[in-house]
Design a protein around this motif. Sequence first.
Motif, mmCIF file in Angstrom:
data_model
loop_
_atom_site.group_PDB
_atom_site.id
_atom_site.type_symbol
_atom_site.label_atom_id
_atom_site.label_comp_id
_atom_site.label_asym_id
_atom_site.label_seq_id
_atom_site.Cartn_x
_atom_site.Cartn_y
_atom_site.Cartn_z
ATOM 1 N N ARG A 231 0.825 -1.209 0.000
ATOM 2 C CA ARG A 231 0.000 0.000 0.000
ATOM 3 C C ARG A 231 0.861 1.263 0.000
ATOM 4 N NH1 ARG A 231 -5.052 -1.891 3.933
ATOM 5 N NH2 ARG A 231 -5.368 -3.878 2.857
ATOM 6 N N SER A 232 2.003 1.196 0.684
ATOM 7 C CA SER A 232 2.910 2.346 0.677
ATOM 8 C C SER A 232 3.463 2.588 -0.724
ATOM 9 C CB SER A 232 4.061 2.128 1.661
ATOM 10 O OG SER A 232 3.591 2.060 2.990
ATOM 11 N N ALA A 233 3.807 1.520 -1.414
ATOM 12 C CA ALA A 233 4.346 1.666 -2.766
ATOM 13 C C ALA A 233 3.331 2.313 -3.696
ATOM 14 C CB ALA A 233 4.777 0.302 -3.312
ATOM 15 N N LEU A 234 2.086 1.861 -3.628
ATOM 16 C CA LEU A 234 1.066 2.393 -4.526
ATOM 17 C C LEU A 234 0.634 3.804 -4.139
ATOM 18 C CD1 LEU A 234 -1.141 -0.739 -5.205
ATOM 19 C CD2 LEU A 234 0.502 0.356 -6.714
ATOM 20 N N ALA A 235 0.937 4.216 -2.914
ATOM 21 C CA ALA A 235 0.624 5.584 -2.502
ATOM 22 C C ALA A 235 1.570 6.594 -3.144
ATOM 23 C CB ALA A 235 0.683 5.705 -0.980
ATOM 24 N N VAL A 236 2.710 6.123 -3.653
ATOM 25 C CA VAL A 236 3.641 7.004 -4.361
ATOM 26 C C VAL A 236 3.092 7.237 -5.769
ATOM 27 C CG1 VAL A 236 5.989 7.278 -5.231
ATOM 28 C CG2 VAL A 236 5.586 6.083 -3.056
ATOM 29 N N PRO A 237 2.876 8.480 -6.174
ATOM 30 C CA PRO A 237 2.296 8.715 -7.504
ATOM 31 C C PRO A 237 3.171 8.158 -8.628
ATOM 32 C CG PRO A 237 2.212 10.716 -6.165
ATOM 33 C CD PRO A 237 3.068 9.736 -5.429
ATOM 34 N N ALA A 238 2.534 7.499 -9.573
ATOM 35 C CA ALA A 238 3.247 7.067 -10.773
ATOM 36 C C ALA A 238 3.612 8.302 -11.593
ATOM 37 C CB ALA A 238 2.378 6.128 -11.598
ATOM 38 N N THR A 239 4.704 8.224 -12.309
ATOM 39 C CA THR A 239 5.154 9.347 -13.135
ATOM 40 C C THR A 239 5.347 8.881 -14.571
ATOM 41 O OG1 THR A 239 7.501 8.909 -12.761
ATOM 42 C CG2 THR A 239 6.385 10.341 -11.159
ATOM 43 N N VAL A 240 5.418 9.847 -15.484
ATOM 44 C CA VAL A 240 5.685 9.508 -16.881
ATOM 45 C C VAL A 240 7.023 8.780 -16.994
ATOM 46 C CG1 VAL A 240 6.205 10.463 -19.161
ATOM 47 C CG2 VAL A 240 4.273 11.356 -17.846
ATOM 48 N N GLY A 241 8.025 9.259 -16.270
ATOM 49 C CA GLY A 241 9.340 8.626 -16.335
ATOM 50 C C GLY A 241 9.323 7.181 -15.882
ATOM 51 N N ARG A 242 8.623 6.899 -14.781
ATOM 52 C CA ARG A 242 8.561 5.521 -14.292
ATOM 53 C C ARG A 242 7.713 4.653 -15.224
ATOM 54 N NH1 ARG A 242 9.271 7.848 -8.918
ATOM 55 N NH2 ARG A 242 7.049 8.281 -8.670
ATOM 56 N N HIS A 243 6.653 5.233 -15.796
ATOM 57 C CA HIS A 243 5.877 4.474 -16.791
ATOM 58 C C HIS A 243 6.751 4.112 -17.992
ATOM 59 C CE1 HIS A 243 1.826 4.226 -15.249
ATOM 60 N NE2 HIS A 243 1.723 5.530 -15.078
ATOM 61 N N VAL A 244 7.548 5.068 -18.450
ATOM 62 C CA VAL A 244 8.435 4.796 -19.586
ATOM 63 C C VAL A 244 9.402 3.660 -19.240
ATOM 64 C CG1 VAL A 244 10.333 5.746 -20.975
ATOM 65 C CG2 VAL A 244 8.243 7.086 -20.610
ATOM 66 N N ASN A 245 9.933 3.681 -18.053
ATOM 67 C CA ASN A 245 10.832 2.613 -17.607
ATOM 68 C C ASN A 245 10.148 1.251 -17.666
ATOM 69 O OD1 ASN A 245 13.142 1.366 -16.271
ATOM 70 N ND2 ASN A 245 11.871 1.342 -14.432
ATOM 71 N N VAL A 246 8.903 1.194 -17.201
ATOM 72 C CA VAL A 246 8.163 -0.071 -17.213
ATOM 73 C C VAL A 246 7.845 -0.497 -18.642
ATOM 74 C CG1 VAL A 246 5.985 -1.172 -16.554
ATOM 75 C CG2 VAL A 246 7.205 0.233 -14.897
ATOM 76 N N LEU A 247 7.429 0.444 -19.452
ATOM 77 C CA LEU A 247 7.111 0.119 -20.846
ATOM 78 C C LEU A 247 8.336 -0.430 -21.576
ATOM 79 C CD1 LEU A 247 5.009 3.320 -21.665
ATOM 80 C CD2 LEU A 247 4.103 0.995 -21.422
ATOM 81 N N GLN A 248 9.477 0.196 -21.356
ATOM 82 C CA GLN A 248 10.705 -0.281 -21.993
ATOM 83 C C GLN A 248 11.118 -1.641 -21.444
ATOM 84 O OE1 GLN A 248 13.255 3.089 -21.217
ATOM 85 N NE2 GLN A 248 12.749 4.076 -23.182
#
Length: 319
Positions: A231-248
């Motif tokens: 729950r703590s992890a998901l409380a951190v807002p996702a960002t475009v940069g982190r989404h790009v990292n996951v997509l790659q």
Amino acid sequence: MGDGHVCGRPRVAVSSCLLGEPVRHNGGHSRSRYLTDELAPFVDWVPLCPEMEIGLGAPREALRLERSPSGPRLMTRRSRRDLTPAMAELAAERSAGLAADGYVFKAKSPSCGIHGIPLYAGDAAVTRQQRGMFADAVIEAHPLLPVEDDGRLNDPVRREAFTERIFAHARLRELLAGPWRPRDLMAFQARHKMQLLAHSTEGYRETGRVAAQAGVRPREEVAAAYSAAFRSALAVPATVGRHVNVLQHCLGMIGDGLDPVRRADVAEVIASYQARRVALSVPLALLRHHARGAAATYVAEQTYFEPYPEELCLRNHVV
């Protein structure tokens, strides 16, 4: 993905007026179309109106928060009744018994607002930084609970983030409420890896560390530690940069099944998302399609691709 990844129905506490109940101080309601028309088919509501619960009717005299040496007091504006003890008692009781995956509060309410509530001294507002008295008690008691108000849910980024979290909380609650085994927790962690990584690298690592201890540490201890880390992890807002990292990262895992042209096409779409020219749904749709075609089961089964029912269409905005 249509294959049952979004399991469990979130239980969401909500200010009753937002569901259309005529409980506001003027006898009306503040029905939220997103809640009643779009989200309602997928969640179970736990409605509550604190003012009605402490015996005030509708319509009723308006309330406000007032400054005092002992802290904010909840007062009726005209008759000067101090409702603080009754509201504090109700808030403590409801907070202690709250079993919900999220809470949607009424904005601008001296009992339920979660930000920007004025605190008065005489007729002047000395600050507009307060939370409503009831909402404040709930948030203090449940700091990792996803909370929003109806006003902030008009923002597509906040709406998507809140909805993602309540469905993730529901999946976790469903798992831990059952006769889970260490391998079940490991499977849960495996399916959520990319979703966690989009929010917090440290949270991704910590949940992995705790899940790996299942079967070694006491069961209840592991459940509590994993729940807090997740729950703590998901409380951190996702960002475009982190989404790009996951997509790659996902592209890297399915890349062997793609020819160079298709791989370049996906990389180009990811770059377009990074440049904020297309919505997140575009590279996700391409990756999901290619993951199926390449039989990349691990990628295809990630909750990241469908963290909530796709009918909600919450990833179609350009950030």
